[in-house]
Design an enzyme around this catalytic site. Structure first.
Site, short mmCIF file in Angstrom:
data_model
loop_
_atom_site.label_atom_id
_atom_site.label_comp_id
_atom_site.label_asym_id
_atom_site.label_seq_id
_atom_site.Cartn_x
_atom_site.Cartn_y
_atom_site.Cartn_z
N GLY A 8 0.80 -1.21 0.00
CA GLY A 8 0.00 0.00 0.00
C GLY A 8 0.83 1.26 0.00
N THR A 10 1.45 3.23 2.56
CA THR A 10 2.26 3.41 3.76
C THR A 10 2.77 2.10 4.35
OG1 THR A 10 0.22 3.42 5.09
CG2 THR A 10 1.10 5.56 4.41
N LEU A 11 2.02 1.02 4.21
CA LEU A 11 2.41 -0.26 4.80
C LEU A 11 2.26 -1.40 3.81
CD1 LEU A 11 0.62 0.00 8.28
CD2 LEU A 11 3.08 0.24 7.87
N TYR A 87 -15.53 -0.28 -16.60
CA TYR A 87 -14.80 0.97 -16.36
C TYR A 87 -14.25 1.47 -17.69
CZ TYR A 87 -12.31 3.98 -12.98
OH TYR A 87 -11.89 5.03 -12.20
N ASP A 96 -6.21 -2.20 -5.93
CA ASP A 96 -7.01 -2.32 -4.71
C ASP A 96 -8.50 -2.31 -5.04
OD1 ASP A 96 -6.71 0.33 -5.57
OD2 ASP A 96 -6.85 1.15 -3.55
N THR A 172 -10.74 26.61 17.07
CA THR A 172 -10.15 26.24 15.78
C THR A 172 -10.00 24.73 15.65
OG1 THR A 172 -8.96 28.33 15.59
CG2 THR A 172 -8.11 26.48 14.29
#
Length: 242
Positions: A8, A10-11, A87, A96, A172
Site C-alpha cells: 500500500g 504506507t504499509l 470501467y 485495490d 479552531t
C-alpha cells in the site's frame, strides 16, 4: 496455502489463506519485507502460491524474493477477473479497487454491492446484480484532509483524528475536527443514499483502516469487514490459477 501481499501507500500487508480461510494477517513497513517473507514461509511451509498487489510500481526484487519460495502472480491489468469490467479506462483502475470489486462479486454474486474503502483515500466501488463493475468514486481520506488544511494554510495546525462532541465547533481545533469527521460522515451517508436511490436491495460493505471509526457514525445500515480487500486478493489468486 496462499500468501497474499498488498503493498500500500504506507504499509505492506501480508495474509495467509488455507482453502479460503484467513489464518494470518499482519502489516509491516517496507524495510522489513525480506525478513517478513522469510518468517512467513518458515511459519507456513505449505504456502505454494502467492499474489502480490501494489498501488504503485512494483519493485522487481520484491517479486523475485517471493519467487524463491513459491509460484508468484503479480496482479496487473492483464490479470483475469471474475466480473464484467465496464470501467471506461480499465488500465487506470487501481489494483485495490479491482480486489474490492472481486470480493463484492463473490460475497454477493446476484446482488447490488457498494464497497467503501476508508483508507488513505476513500473509494467507492459498485458491482451490480448482473456481475458488472460499473465504477464509483475517489475522495480524500481523513488524514489527507487534515494534512491539506495544515499544508495549504498559514495558521491551521496539523491534528490527529479525534471524536467530536457536537458538529458545531467552538475553537479552531474543534472546528477542524467537525469539518473533517462530520464532513466525511455526511459525505459517506449521502453517497450511500445516492446509490440506494439507483440500485435496489443494495448491500454496503465498509472496509479499510478507518472502517471501524466510521461504522458507528453512519446512519445507513452497512456491513463492516476490515479483511475485505485481502479476501478479494485471495479470490483473484485462485481465479488466476486456472
Amino acid at each position: 496455502m496462499n500468501l497474499v501481499i498488498d503493498i500500500g501507500n504506507t504499509l505492506i500487508k501480508y495474509a495467509v489463506f488455507d482453502n479460503g480461510n484467513l489464518l494470518y494477517d499482519q502489516s509491516s513497513e517496507s524495510g522489513l519485507f525480506l525478513s517478513k517473507v522469510k518468517e512467513l514461509f518458515e511459519q507456513y511451509p505449505r504456502i505454494n502460491h502467492a499474489l502480490i498487489s501494489s498501488v504503485g510500481k512494483l519493485d522487481r526484487k520484491e517479486r523475485d524474493i517471493v519467487a524463491l519460495f513459491c509460484k508468484v502472480h503479480v496482479l496487473t491489468h492483464d490479470s483475469k477477473v471474475p466480473f464484467k469490467n465496464s470501467y471506461a479506462t480499465p488500465q487506470t483502475l487501481g489494483m485495490d479497487r479491482v480486489a474490492l470489486a472481486t470480493a463484492a462479486f463473490y460475497h454477493n454474486p446476484r446482488g447490488n454491492t457498494l464497497v467503501i474503502d476508508a483508507g488513505t483515500c476513500i473509494t467507492y466501488d459498485m458491482v451490480n446484480n448482473g456481475g458488472e463493475y460499473v465504477g464509483g468514486a475517489i475522495s480524500p481520506g481523513i488524514r489527507m484532509r487534515y494534512k491539506a488544511m495544515h499544508n495549504q494554510t498559514a495558521a491551521l495546525p496539523l491534528l490527529d483524528p479525534e471524536d467530536i462532541m457536537d458538529f458545531i465547533g467552538n475553537s479552531t481545533a474543534s472546528s477542524m475536527h467537525s469539518g473533517v469527521i462530520n464532513g466525511v460522515t455526511q459525505e459517506v451517508d449521502g453517497v450511500i443514499d445516492q446509490y440506494r436511490n439507483r440500485f435496489q436491495h443494495l448491500t454496503v460493505i465498509l472496509t479499510g483502516g478507518d472502517a471501524q471509526f466510521f461504522a458507528k457514525r453512519l446512519k445507513n445500515t452497512i456491513f463492516a469487514n476490515s479483511k475485505f480487500l485481502l479476501e478479494g486478493l485471495n479470490c483473484l489468486l485462485e481465479y488466476n490459477k486456472r
